[in-house]
Motif scaffolding. Structure first.
Motif, PDB file in Angstrom:
ATOM      1  N   TYR A 113     -41.465  -9.256 -13.588  1.00 45.05           N
ATOM      2  CA  TYR A 113     -41.257  -9.868 -14.863  1.00 45.05           C
ATOM      3  C   TYR A 113     -40.685 -11.273 -14.534  1.00 45.05           C
ATOM      4  N   ALA A 114     -40.540 -11.617 -13.462  1.00 48.04           N
ATOM      5  CA  ALA A 114     -39.850 -12.988 -13.478  1.00 48.04           C
ATOM      6  C   ALA A 114     -40.492 -13.938 -12.535  1.00 48.04           C
ATOM      7  N   ASP A 115     -40.349 -15.353 -12.782  1.00 53.13           N
ATOM      8  CA  ASP A 115     -40.669 -16.344 -12.098  1.00 53.13           C
ATOM      9  C   ASP A 115     -39.709 -17.245 -12.127  1.00 53.13           C
ATOM     10  N   GLN A 116     -40.091 -18.617 -11.582  1.00 57.51           N
ATOM     11  CA  GLN A 116     -38.999 -19.653 -11.470  1.00 57.51           C
ATOM     12  C   GLN A 116     -38.724 -20.194 -12.640  1.00 57.51           C
ATOM     13  N   GLU A 117     -39.700 -20.312 -13.878  1.00 58.14           N
ATOM     14  CA  GLU A 117     -39.410 -20.448 -14.961  1.00 58.14           C
ATOM     15  C   GLU A 117     -38.394 -19.616 -15.678  1.00 58.14           C
ATOM     16  N   ASP A 118     -38.696 -18.364 -15.573  1.00 59.74           N
ATOM     17  CA  ASP A 118     -37.520 -17.430 -16.091  1.00 59.74           C
ATOM     18  C   ASP A 118     -36.180 -17.624 -15.691  1.00 59.74           C
ATOM     19  N   VAL A 119     -36.225 -17.884 -14.216  1.00 59.75           N
ATOM     20  CA  VAL A 119     -34.765 -17.888 -13.607  1.00 59.75           C
ATOM     21  C   VAL A 119     -34.111 -19.209 -14.271  1.00 59.75           C
ATOM     22  N   GLY A 120     -34.931 -20.424 -14.579  1.00 57.75           N
ATOM     23  CA  GLY A 120     -34.438 -21.539 -15.122  1.00 57.75           C
ATOM     24  C   GLY A 120     -33.907 -21.365 -16.666  1.00 57.75           C
ATOM     25  N   VAL A 121     -34.547 -20.549 -17.328  1.00 58.87           N
ATOM     26  CA  VAL A 121     -34.285 -20.112 -18.769  1.00 58.87           C
ATOM     27  C   VAL A 121     -32.939 -19.324 -18.650  1.00 58.87           C
ATOM     28  N   PHE A 122     -32.796 -18.310 -17.838  1.00 56.79           N
ATOM     29  CA  PHE A 122     -31.484 -17.733 -17.336  1.00 56.79           C
ATOM     30  C   PHE A 122     -30.476 -18.562 -17.183  1.00 56.79           C
ATOM     31  N   PHE A 123     -30.724 -19.287 -16.224  1.00 52.98           N
ATOM     32  CA  PHE A 123     -29.613 -20.142 -15.593  1.00 52.98           C
ATOM     33  C   PHE A 123     -28.918 -20.989 -16.883  1.00 52.98           C
ATOM     34  N   GLY A 124     -29.769 -21.591 -17.566  1.00 54.00           N
ATOM     35  CA  GLY A 124     -29.419 -22.242 -18.932  1.00 54.00           C
ATOM     36  C   GLY A 124     -28.616 -21.465 -19.782  1.00 54.00           C
ATOM     37  N   ALA A 125     -29.035 -20.146 -19.992  1.00 47.16           N
ATOM     38  CA  ALA A 125     -28.108 -19.454 -20.904  1.00 47.16           C
ATOM     39  C   ALA A 125     -26.948 -19.037 -20.243  1.00 47.16           C
ATOM     40  N   VAL A 126     -26.702 -18.738 -18.979  1.00 46.08           N
ATOM     41  CA  VAL A 126     -25.559 -18.487 -18.328  1.00 46.08           C
ATOM     42  C   VAL A 126     -24.631 -19.667 -18.618  1.00 46.08           C
ATOM     43  N   ILE A 127     -25.139 -21.053 -18.258  1.00 47.13           N
ATOM     44  CA  ILE A 127     -24.257 -22.178 -18.641  1.00 47.13           C
ATOM     45  C   ILE A 127     -23.816 -22.312 -19.912  1.00 47.13           C
ATOM     46  N   ASN A 128     -24.518 -22.217 -20.839  1.00 52.14           N
ATOM     47  CA  ASN A 128     -24.100 -22.327 -22.417  1.00 52.14           C
ATOM     48  C   ASN A 128     -23.017 -21.201 -22.501  1.00 52.14           C
ATOM     49  N   ALA A 129     -23.257 -20.091 -22.076  1.00 51.74           N
ATOM     50  CA  ALA A 129     -22.305 -19.016 -22.613  1.00 51.74           C
ATOM     51  C   ALA A 129     -21.019 -19.139 -21.624  1.00 51.74           C
ATOM     52  N   ILE A 130     -21.068 -19.810 -20.345  1.00 52.08           N
ATOM     53  CA  ILE A 130     -19.835 -20.183 -19.829  1.00 52.08           C
ATOM     54  C   ILE A 130     -18.890 -21.402 -20.426  1.00 52.08           C
ATOM     55  N   GLU A 131     -19.726 -22.347 -21.001  1.00 53.95           N
ATOM     56  CA  GLU A 131     -19.061 -23.261 -21.616  1.00 53.95           C
ATOM     57  C   GLU A 131     -18.492 -22.907 -22.922  1.00 53.95           C
ATOM     58  N   GLU A 132     -19.128 -21.590 -23.512  1.00 53.52           N
ATOM     59  CA  GLU A 132     -18.318 -21.240 -24.827  1.00 53.52           C
ATOM     60  C   GLU A 132     -17.372 -20.293 -24.652  1.00 53.52           C
ATOM     61  N   GLN A 133     -17.108 -19.937 -23.410  1.00 57.18           N
ATOM     62  CA  GLN A 133     -15.913 -18.862 -22.792  1.00 57.18           C
ATOM     63  C   GLN A 133     -14.854 -19.702 -22.305  1.00 57.18           C
ATOM     64  N   LEU A 134     -15.016 -20.935 -21.707  1.00 61.69           N
ATOM     65  CA  LEU A 134     -14.056 -21.775 -21.091  1.00 61.69           C
ATOM     66  C   LEU A 134     -12.842 -21.751 -21.646  1.00 61.69           C
ATOM     67  N   PRO A 135     -12.525 -22.057 -22.772  1.00 58.38           N
ATOM     68  CA  PRO A 135     -11.202 -22.221 -23.410  1.00 58.38           C
ATOM     69  C   PRO A 135     -10.476 -20.781 -23.513  1.00 58.38           C
ATOM     70  N   LEU A 136     -11.371 -19.685 -23.670  1.00 57.59           N
ATOM     71  CA  LEU A 136     -10.895 -18.206 -23.577  1.00 57.59           C
ATOM     72  C   LEU A 136     -10.234 -17.900 -22.123  1.00 57.59           C
ATOM     73  N   TRP A 137     -11.213 -18.209 -21.127  1.00 54.89           N
ATOM     74  CA  TRP A 137     -10.817 -17.895 -19.829  1.00 54.89           C
ATOM     75  C   TRP A 137      -9.489 -18.863 -19.530  1.00 54.89           C
ATOM     76  N   THR A 138      -9.517 -19.924 -19.821  1.00 58.64           N
ATOM     77  CA  THR A 138      -8.362 -20.779 -19.341  1.00 58.64           C
ATOM     78  C   THR A 138      -7.149 -20.257 -19.650  1.00 58.64           C
ATOM     79  N   GLU A 139      -7.087 -19.503 -20.908  1.00 57.51           N
ATOM     80  CA  GLU A 139      -5.553 -18.633 -21.240  1.00 57.51           C
ATOM     81  C   GLU A 139      -5.423 -17.626 -20.286  1.00 57.51           C
ATOM     82  N   LEU A 140      -6.069 -17.086 -19.703  1.00 53.11           N
ATOM     83  CA  LEU A 140      -5.998 -15.984 -18.767  1.00 53.11           C
ATOM     84  C   LEU A 140      -5.087 -16.633 -17.459  1.00 53.11           C
TER      85      LEU A 140
END
Length: 251
Positions: A113-140
């Motif tokens: 189901y996946a090719d390089q384009e799908d990997v890039g889309v998933f990578f972008g989703a991961v980075i966006n999610a990390i940026e959203e979670q950073l303030p919460l993770w920092t409190e750990l």
């Protein structure tokens, strides 16, 4: 300072950055991938700061040049373009690296189901999610002068491990080690970060399954590569083999 992303370097921008021509890795004399067999092309990388840790998530295009024709039931090729995930951690309190490779055969409905384009889309989703979670993770992560530093670090490691693995047997040994104070501060820091990223990856897949089943299917391969890199990072820190961790033979 709450979790924040450092000013981007040429290889830490939010968007994918293509590198110059690929760089060959390894050599053919020590059993590694030979210069004529594979090459890594730097493609996507983002760097972050969370508490005392700096870490980066990177996903490279990994081209394998086969010495003979490689065939499956629906394709044959002398070259395969996979994806190579690398999660690196640095700082005064802990350091480590984990790698995970994703095989990307040509897409075939119902099978691959996946090719390089799908990997890039998933990578972008991961980075966006990390940026959203950073303030919460920092409190750990407690401050170095916190009088309850060790206990707070231990509780954060327990909490994130239980969130990432639930009641899966593979985590029981790790939880016992945390409870019995058998892990060093460095190992606890790596455990917190690895478990946080594993939990984030699972959450992304669960949300995709609800909103877009086809998207979720295309994310399964790249997510497995990221998870492999995180298990590699965690197990390297703990000094155990991934197979031993999964089979709950970490003691």
């Amino acid at each position: 300072v709450r979790g924040q992303r450092p000013h981007p370097s040429p290889m830490s921008s939010h968007d994918a950055t293509l590198s110059p021509p690929p760089v060959a890795v390894g050599n053919s004399t020590d059993g590694a991938v030979g210069a004529d067999d594979g090459a890594v092309e730097s493609e996507r990388k983002c760097c972050f700061q969370v508490g005392p840790l700096s870490f980066s998530v990177r996903c490279d295009r990994f081209t394998i040049h086969c010495r003979s024709l490689f065939g499956t039931s629906h394709s044959a090729t002398t070259e395969r373009c996979n994806a190579l995930w690398t999660v690196s951690v640095g700082g005064d309190v802990a350091s480590g690296v984990g790698n995970g490779e994703v095989g990307l055969p040509p897409k075939k409905k119902g099978i691959y189901y996946a090719d390089q384009e799908d990997v890039g889309v998933f990578f972008g989703a991961v980075i966006n999610a990390i940026e959203e979670q950073l303030p919460l993770w920092t409190e750990l992560f407690p401050g170095p002068d916190d009088p309850q530093y060790n206990e707070k670090l231990k509780q954060a490691a327990l909490s994130m491990t239980q969130r990432a693995f639930g009641d899966q047997k593979m985590a029981h040994s790790l939880i016992r080690k945390i409870e019995q104070d058998l892990l060093s501060p460095s190992q606890l820091h790596i455990t917190i970060l690895s478990a946080s990223l594993l939990s984030l990856t699972s959450s992304l897949l669960e949300k995709a399954e609800i909103s877009d089943h086809d998207l979720a299917l295309s994310w399964r391969a790249p997510s497995s590569g990221l998870e492999s890199a995180l298990f590699d990072l965690l197990c390297s820190s703990l000094g155990v083999l991934i197979g031993g961790f999964v089979s709950e033979q970490c003691d």
